[in-house]
Design a protein around this motif. Structure first.
Motif, PDB file in Angstrom:
ATOM      1  N   ILE A 149     -17.784   7.632  -2.254  1.00 40.21           N
ATOM      2  CA  ILE A 149     -16.512   7.621  -2.974  1.00 40.21           C
ATOM      3  C   ILE A 149     -16.078   9.057  -3.220  1.00 40.21           C
ATOM      4  CG2 ILE A 149     -15.346   6.964  -5.128  1.00 40.21           C
ATOM      5  CD1 ILE A 149     -17.460   4.726  -5.437  1.00 40.21           C
ATOM      6  N   VAL A 150     -14.773   9.317  -3.085  1.00 42.76           N
ATOM      7  CA  VAL A 150     -14.229  10.616  -3.465  1.00 42.76           C
ATOM      8  C   VAL A 150     -13.079  10.404  -4.436  1.00 42.76           C
ATOM      9  CG1 VAL A 150     -14.853  11.636  -1.237  1.00 42.76           C
ATOM     10  CG2 VAL A 150     -12.544  10.741  -1.574  1.00 42.76           C
ATOM     11  N   HIS A 151     -12.769  11.450  -5.179  1.00 39.59           N
ATOM     12  CA  HIS A 151     -11.572  11.492  -6.016  1.00 39.59           C
ATOM     13  C   HIS A 151     -10.731  12.662  -5.539  1.00 39.59           C
ATOM     14  CE1 HIS A 151     -14.053   8.919  -8.566  1.00 39.59           C
ATOM     15  NE2 HIS A 151     -12.957   8.593  -9.220  1.00 39.59           N
ATOM     16  N   PHE A 152      -9.479  12.389  -5.235  1.00 41.32           N
ATOM     17  CA  PHE A 152      -8.594  13.442  -4.752  1.00 41.32           C
ATOM     18  C   PHE A 152      -7.933  14.147  -5.935  1.00 41.32           C
ATOM     19  CE2 PHE A 152      -9.117  10.865  -1.007  1.00 41.32           C
ATOM     20  CZ  PHE A 152      -9.216  11.820  -0.008  1.00 41.32           C
ATOM     21  N   ILE A 153      -7.845  15.457  -5.828  1.00 42.57           N
ATOM     22  CA  ILE A 153      -7.278  16.286  -6.888  1.00 42.57           C
ATOM     23  C   ILE A 153      -5.781  16.432  -6.638  1.00 42.57           C
ATOM     24  CG2 ILE A 153      -7.350  18.549  -7.995  1.00 42.57           C
ATOM     25  CD1 ILE A 153     -10.293  18.710  -7.041  1.00 42.57           C
ATOM     26  N   GLY A 213      -1.817  -1.281 -13.915  1.00 43.03           N
ATOM     27  CA  GLY A 213      -0.657  -0.399 -13.865  1.00 43.03           C
ATOM     28  C   GLY A 213      -0.977   1.080 -13.830  1.00 43.03           C
ATOM     29  N   GLN A 214      -2.255   1.424 -13.889  1.00 40.96           N
ATOM     30  CA  GLN A 214      -2.661   2.823 -13.889  1.00 40.96           C
ATOM     31  C   GLN A 214      -3.187   3.227 -12.515  1.00 40.96           C
ATOM     32  OE1 GLN A 214      -2.329   5.061 -16.547  1.00 40.96           O
ATOM     33  NE2 GLN A 214      -1.111   3.366 -17.381  1.00 40.96           N
ATOM     34  N   PHE A 215      -2.644   4.318 -11.974  1.00 41.35           N
ATOM     35  CA  PHE A 215      -3.081   4.805 -10.661  1.00 41.35           C
ATOM     36  C   PHE A 215      -4.307   5.700 -10.815  1.00 41.35           C
ATOM     37  CE2 PHE A 215      -3.129   7.987  -7.284  1.00 41.35           C
ATOM     38  CZ  PHE A 215      -3.069   7.189  -6.154  1.00 41.35           C
ATOM     39  N   SER A 216      -5.274   5.494  -9.932  1.00 48.34           N
ATOM     40  CA  SER A 216      -6.465   6.349  -9.886  1.00 48.34           C
ATOM     41  C   SER A 216      -6.583   6.966  -8.500  1.00 48.34           C
ATOM     42  CB  SER A 216      -7.734   5.536 -10.187  1.00 48.34           C
ATOM     43  OG  SER A 216      -8.891   6.304  -9.909  1.00 48.34           O
ATOM     44  N   PRO A 217      -6.793   8.279  -8.396  1.00 53.81           N
ATOM     45  CA  PRO A 217      -6.907   8.940  -7.091  1.00 53.81           C
ATOM     46  C   PRO A 217      -8.289   8.758  -6.470  1.00 53.81           C
ATOM     47  CG  PRO A 217      -7.132  10.578  -8.811  1.00 53.81           C
ATOM     48  CD  PRO A 217      -6.854   9.263  -9.510  1.00 53.81           C
ATOM     49  N   LYS A 218      -8.851   7.592  -6.638  1.00 48.44           N
ATOM     50  CA  LYS A 218     -10.198   7.271  -6.140  1.00 48.44           C
ATOM     51  C   LYS A 218     -10.077   6.558  -4.798  1.00 48.44           C
ATOM     52  CE  LYS A 218     -14.018   4.090  -7.331  1.00 48.44           C
ATOM     53  NZ  LYS A 218     -13.693   2.979  -6.418  1.00 48.44           N
ATOM     54  N   MET A 219     -10.856   7.009  -3.821  1.00 50.44           N
ATOM     55  CA  MET A 219     -10.841   6.355  -2.507  1.00 50.44           C
ATOM     56  C   MET A 219     -12.260   6.198  -1.998  1.00 50.44           C
ATOM     57  SD  MET A 219      -8.654   7.392   0.872  1.00 50.44           S
ATOM     58  CE  MET A 219      -9.332   7.215   2.523  1.00 50.44           C
ATOM     59  N   ASP A 220     -12.649   4.969  -1.708  1.00 56.16           N
ATOM     60  CA  ASP A 220     -13.956   4.683  -1.134  1.00 56.16           C
ATOM     61  C   ASP A 220     -13.943   4.989   0.364  1.00 56.16           C
ATOM     62  OD1 ASP A 220     -14.010   3.494  -3.664  1.00 56.16           O
ATOM     63  OD2 ASP A 220     -15.369   1.918  -3.011  1.00 56.16           O
ATOM     64  N   HIS A 221     -15.103   5.329   0.903  1.00 57.22           N
ATOM     65  CA  HIS A 221     -15.217   5.498   2.352  1.00 57.22           C
ATOM     66  C   HIS A 221     -14.829   4.212   3.073  1.00 57.22           C
ATOM     67  CE1 HIS A 221     -17.177   5.661   6.323  1.00 57.22           C
ATOM     68  NE2 HIS A 221     -16.974   6.957   6.241  1.00 57.22           N
ATOM     69  N   ASP A 275      -9.185  19.967  -2.553  1.00 57.42           N
ATOM     70  CA  ASP A 275      -8.548  18.645  -2.515  1.00 57.42           C
ATOM     71  C   ASP A 275      -9.449  17.516  -2.997  1.00 57.42           C
ATOM     72  OD1 ASP A 275      -5.855  18.874  -0.675  1.00 57.42           O
ATOM     73  OD2 ASP A 275      -7.356  20.344  -0.120  1.00 57.42           O
ATOM     74  N   ILE A 276     -10.752  17.694  -2.879  1.00 59.07           N
ATOM     75  CA  ILE A 276     -11.672  16.575  -3.058  1.00 59.07           C
ATOM     76  C   ILE A 276     -12.716  16.891  -4.120  1.00 59.07           C
ATOM     77  CG2 ILE A 276     -13.468  15.185  -1.928  1.00 59.07           C
ATOM     78  CD1 ILE A 276     -11.937  15.496   0.686  1.00 59.07           C
ATOM     79  N   ASP A 277     -12.939  15.938  -5.003  1.00 54.97           N
ATOM     80  CA  ASP A 277     -14.018  16.023  -5.986  1.00 54.97           C
ATOM     81  C   ASP A 277     -14.939  14.830  -5.783  1.00 54.97           C
ATOM     82  OD1 ASP A 277     -15.426  17.009  -8.286  1.00 54.97           O
ATOM     83  OD2 ASP A 277     -14.499  15.400  -9.463  1.00 54.97           O
ATOM     84  N   VAL A 288       0.843  -1.203   0.000  1.00 60.27           N
ATOM     85  CA  VAL A 288       0.000   0.000   0.000  1.00 60.27           C
ATOM     86  C   VAL A 288       0.875   1.250   0.000  1.00 60.27           C
ATOM     87  CG1 VAL A 288      -1.630   1.359   1.376  1.00 60.27           C
ATOM     88  CG2 VAL A 288      -1.993  -1.096   1.082  1.00 60.27           C
ATOM     89  N   LYS A 289       1.862   1.275   0.897  1.00 61.67           N
ATOM     90  CA  LYS A 289       2.725   2.452   1.023  1.00 61.67           C
ATOM     91  C   LYS A 289       3.508   2.719  -0.270  1.00 61.67           C
ATOM     92  CE  LYS A 289       5.093   2.442   4.919  1.00 61.67           C
ATOM     93  NZ  LYS A 289       5.824   1.864   6.086  1.00 61.67           N
ATOM     94  N   LYS A 290       3.966   1.661  -0.920  1.00 64.72           N
ATOM     95  CA  LYS A 290       4.789   1.823  -2.118  1.00 64.72           C
ATOM     96  C   LYS A 290       3.964   2.206  -3.341  1.00 64.72           C
ATOM     97  CE  LYS A 290       7.972  -0.737  -5.128  1.00 64.72           C
ATOM     98  NZ  LYS A 290       8.676  -2.034  -5.364  1.00 64.72           N
ATOM     99  N   ASN A 291       2.754   1.623  -3.482  1.00 66.05           N
ATOM    100  CA  ASN A 291       2.015   1.727  -4.736  1.00 66.05           C
ATOM    101  C   ASN A 291       0.751   2.585  -4.695  1.00 66.05           C
ATOM    102  OD1 ASN A 291       3.652  -0.260  -6.331  1.00 66.05           O
ATOM    103  ND2 ASN A 291       2.934  -1.645  -4.725  1.00 66.05           N
ATOM    104  N   LEU A 292       0.170   2.784  -3.523  1.00 67.42           N
ATOM    105  CA  LEU A 292      -1.163   3.392  -3.463  1.00 67.42           C
ATOM    106  C   LEU A 292      -1.228   4.719  -2.728  1.00 67.42           C
ATOM    107  CD1 LEU A 292      -3.340   0.207  -2.730  1.00 67.42           C
ATOM    108  CD2 LEU A 292      -2.698   1.199  -4.941  1.00 67.42           C
ATOM    109  N   LEU A 293      -0.208   5.067  -1.958  1.00 64.06           N
ATOM    110  CA  LEU A 293      -0.252   6.321  -1.204  1.00 64.06           C
ATOM    111  C   LEU A 293       0.153   7.502  -2.083  1.00 64.06           C
ATOM    112  CD1 LEU A 293       1.237   5.699   2.359  1.00 64.06           C
ATOM    113  CD2 LEU A 293      -1.160   5.898   1.693  1.00 64.06           C
ATOM    114  N   GLN A 294      -0.681   8.547  -2.035  1.00 62.37           N
ATOM    115  CA  GLN A 294      -0.372   9.802  -2.709  1.00 62.37           C
ATOM    116  C   GLN A 294      -0.887  10.947  -1.845  1.00 62.37           C
ATOM    117  OE1 GLN A 294       1.393  10.375  -5.354  1.00 62.37           O
ATOM    118  NE2 GLN A 294       1.538   8.393  -6.403  1.00 62.37           N
ATOM    119  N   LYS A 295      -0.581  12.180  -2.249  1.00 66.74           N
ATOM    120  CA  LYS A 295      -1.074  13.363  -1.541  1.00 66.74           C
ATOM    121  C   LYS A 295      -1.873  14.235  -2.494  1.00 66.74           C
ATOM    122  CE  LYS A 295       2.478  13.781   2.055  1.00 66.74           C
ATOM    123  NZ  LYS A 295       3.473  14.692   2.684  1.00 66.74           N
TER     124      LYS A 295
END
Length: 224
Positions: free
Chosen positions: A96-100, A41-49, A108-110, A19-26
């Motif tokens: 669900i949110v998408h982080f900008i 292989g494609q990162f999406s800034p999508k995070m479910d509650h 920050d949030i859409d 998680v820390k290596k592949n999924l964490l972003q700011k």
């Protein structure tokens, strides 16, 4: 499972490192730490509650001797999950949110229109319970109280019970669904009760582990 029976520790640590290596972003502009998704292989800034269980899990591991940076990450993600509530007009998180992540962003949030519902889910207050138990920081109680007050304001039904809503961004008419999931009683309210309890040993986290449905399971005596 590791805490109950001392198995699966390496699997857990490997998963968290992944998680820390592949999924964490700011996010931008406020640098909220979030867990995105990876597909082909494609990162999406999508995070479910639903992901908001993770701060509590990380904190539980740190409490049981895992690396201190797990607790640091738990606190950062807890702040993010809280922001998923306070940045909405009703003070309730969408599903669900998408982080900008654009550098010139002003927020920050859409939230896409199809994702604006709230189902009275427990994950954020679950993690607030863990963070408060382990840090004793009253801000986690304060955040839980804010969330409860907004549940009361926007989802409580005068004839009894609470309802899911369709639109957390419309405080004038959040569009109630006339449906209360069983996990609201079995998990959300249970964790809120424990969060506000004066007895910090009530269902002690040194004696019990909660499963994903908030059932407390006794920790087995060590056989080592």
């Amino acid at each position: 499972m590791w805490i109950i029976g001392r198995g699966f520790l390496e699997d857990y640590l490997q998963a968290i490192e992944g998680v820390k290596k592949n999924l964490l972003q700011k996010s931008s502009p406020n640098g909220l730490v979030f867990v995105g998704e990876l597909s082909h292989g494609q990162f999406s800034p999508k995070m479910d509650h639903l992901v908001c269980f993770l701060p509590g899990t990380l904190a539980l591991g740190a409490h049981n001797g895992l690396p201190a940076d797990h607790m640091d990450l738990a606190k950062e993600l807890m702040q993010t999950c809280y922001q998923m509530y306070v940045q909405m007009e009703t003070g309730l998180s969408p599903e669900i949110v998408h982080f900008i992540m654009h550098q010139d962003s002003t927020r920050d949030i859409d939230v896409k229109p199809a994702d604006r519902h709230n189902l009275l889910r427990p994950e954020t207050v679950e993690s607030l319970f863990y963070l408060y138990r382990f840090t004793k920081d009253p801000k986690y109680q304060d955040w839980g109280w804010e969330i409860l007050q907004n549940f009361n304001k926007y989802t409580k039904v005068s004839s009894g019970g609470y309802t899911s809503i369709n639109n957390v961004r419309d405080p004038d008419y959040p569009s109630p669904r006339d449906k209360m999931e069983s996990f609201f009683l079995g998990e959300t309210l249970k964790y809120l009760y424990l969060l506000f309890s004066e007895d910090l040993d009530l269902i002690s986290l040194d004696k019990y582990v909660f499963n994903t449905e908030a059932h407390p399971l006794p920790i087995w005596p060590s056989t080592e």
